[in-house]
Enzyme design. Structure first.
Site, PDB file in Angstrom:
ATOM      1  N   ASP A   8       0.887  -1.432  -0.022  1.00 47.08           N
ATOM      2  CA  ASP A   8      -0.117  -0.033  -0.205  1.00 47.08           C
ATOM      3  C   ASP A   8       1.000   1.209  -0.065  1.00 47.08           C
ATOM      4  O   ASP A   8       1.802   1.265   0.851  1.00 47.08           O
ATOM      5  CB  ASP A   8      -0.888  -0.072   1.152  1.00 47.08           C
ATOM      6  CG  ASP A   8      -2.081  -0.908   1.070  1.00 47.08           C
ATOM      7  OD1 ASP A   8      -2.065  -1.864   0.066  1.00 47.08           O
ATOM      8  OD2 ASP A   8      -2.697  -1.167   2.118  1.00 47.08           O
ATOM      9  N   ASP A 129     -15.200  -2.791  -1.528  1.00 53.75           N
ATOM     10  CA  ASP A 129     -14.785  -2.387  -0.175  1.00 53.75           C
ATOM     11  C   ASP A 129     -16.040  -2.343   0.768  1.00 53.75           C
ATOM     12  O   ASP A 129     -16.914  -1.461   0.210  1.00 53.75           O
ATOM     13  CB  ASP A 129     -13.618  -1.120  -0.280  1.00 53.75           C
ATOM     14  CG  ASP A 129     -12.522  -1.362  -0.844  1.00 53.75           C
ATOM     15  OD1 ASP A 129     -11.964  -2.546  -1.176  1.00 53.75           O
ATOM     16  OD2 ASP A 129     -12.239  -0.398  -1.713  1.00 53.75           O
TER      17      ASP A 129
END
Length: 248
Positions: A8, A129
């Site tokens: 990330d 998500d």
């Protein structure tokens, strides 16, 4: 089953968030390319990359870091975060990216996802998500009223390569994968599902190799790998043994 190590990106560095909160970022490596090489050297077959800044900005914000990663590893790379147009998709695929992950745009403009699948077959994944059972967008900052399965079913038959399902309530806190909602999604659609959020130990890997979970394409691991809670050799050995058993 594939175990996808995660990178990330925030400010050009490898970080992990807690519960998707950008203010709770822990830096694990200041050199994303070196981290990508390390994962390849450990035996991983894929790499999962998220441009966190891009997810909030709506456009690529860590492009240099992603390009460095692509040059550093021979492993296929999937990228999400800030990819919102067909031009963005084409540009990244032309640079060697294997798969783009479309999240916010899948909610805002599902027709674009379907068109992308037509133009770039096998190279488009959808990122779903969820927080509290509802789909979140704009880098997890905004909640929608859209259900997980409701969104996933919009892309049945479109040619989506995979659905990457992240339970935000478990992301980055090593709480274990939300098996009930993950397997419910996998049962509801024919698109391969990749589990994300909460993977905490080898027990999660073993659970994924059980018969009812083998419909999953794989799982993404971040903090558990960085913190040493999952030993790469042990995890990959479990997966290799399961594959050998399936083909025996």
């Amino acid at each position: 089953m594939i175990l996808f190590p995660a990178i990330d990106l925030k400010g050009g560095q490898c970080v992990r968030l807690k519960l998707g909160d950008m203010q709770q970022a822990t830096v694990y490596n200041t050199d994303p390319a070196a981290q990508a090489r390390s994962f390849e050297d450990q035996g991983f077959e894929w790499l999962h990359v998220v441009d966190l800044d891009g997810a909030f900005a709506g456009h690529s914000a860590n492009g240099d870091a992603v390009e460095a990663i692509l040059k550093a590893t021979d492993n296929p790379v999937q990228l999400g975060g800030g990819i919102r147009t067909l031009d963005h998709i084409e540009a990244w695929l032309s640079r060697g990216l294997r798969r783009v992950i479309l999240g916010t745009v899948a909610v805002r403009n599902p027709d674009l996802v379907i068109e992308a699948c037509r133009k770039f077959p096998d190279h488009v994944a959808v990122g779903i998500d969820a927080k509290g059972g509802k789909v979140a967008v704009e880098g997890w900052a905004e909640a929608s009223e859209l259900g997980i399965i409701e969104l996933a079913r919009k892309f049945e038959g479109a040619g989506v390569a995979a659905i990457i399902y992240t339970d935000i309530d478990r992301d980055g806190i090593l709480a274990g994968i939300n098996w009930s909602s993950t397997l419910e999604l996998a049962d509801a659609v024919s698109i391969p599902v990749i589990a994300s959020g909460g993977l905490a130990s080898l027990d999660d890997i073993r659970r994924m190799l059980e018969p009812d979970a083998r419909k999953l394409e794989g799982a993404i691991s971040g903090r558990a790998l960085y913190d040493g809670r999952i030993d790469p050799k042990e995890a990959l050995a479990l997966i290799k043994a399961a594959r050998a058993k399936e083909t025996a």
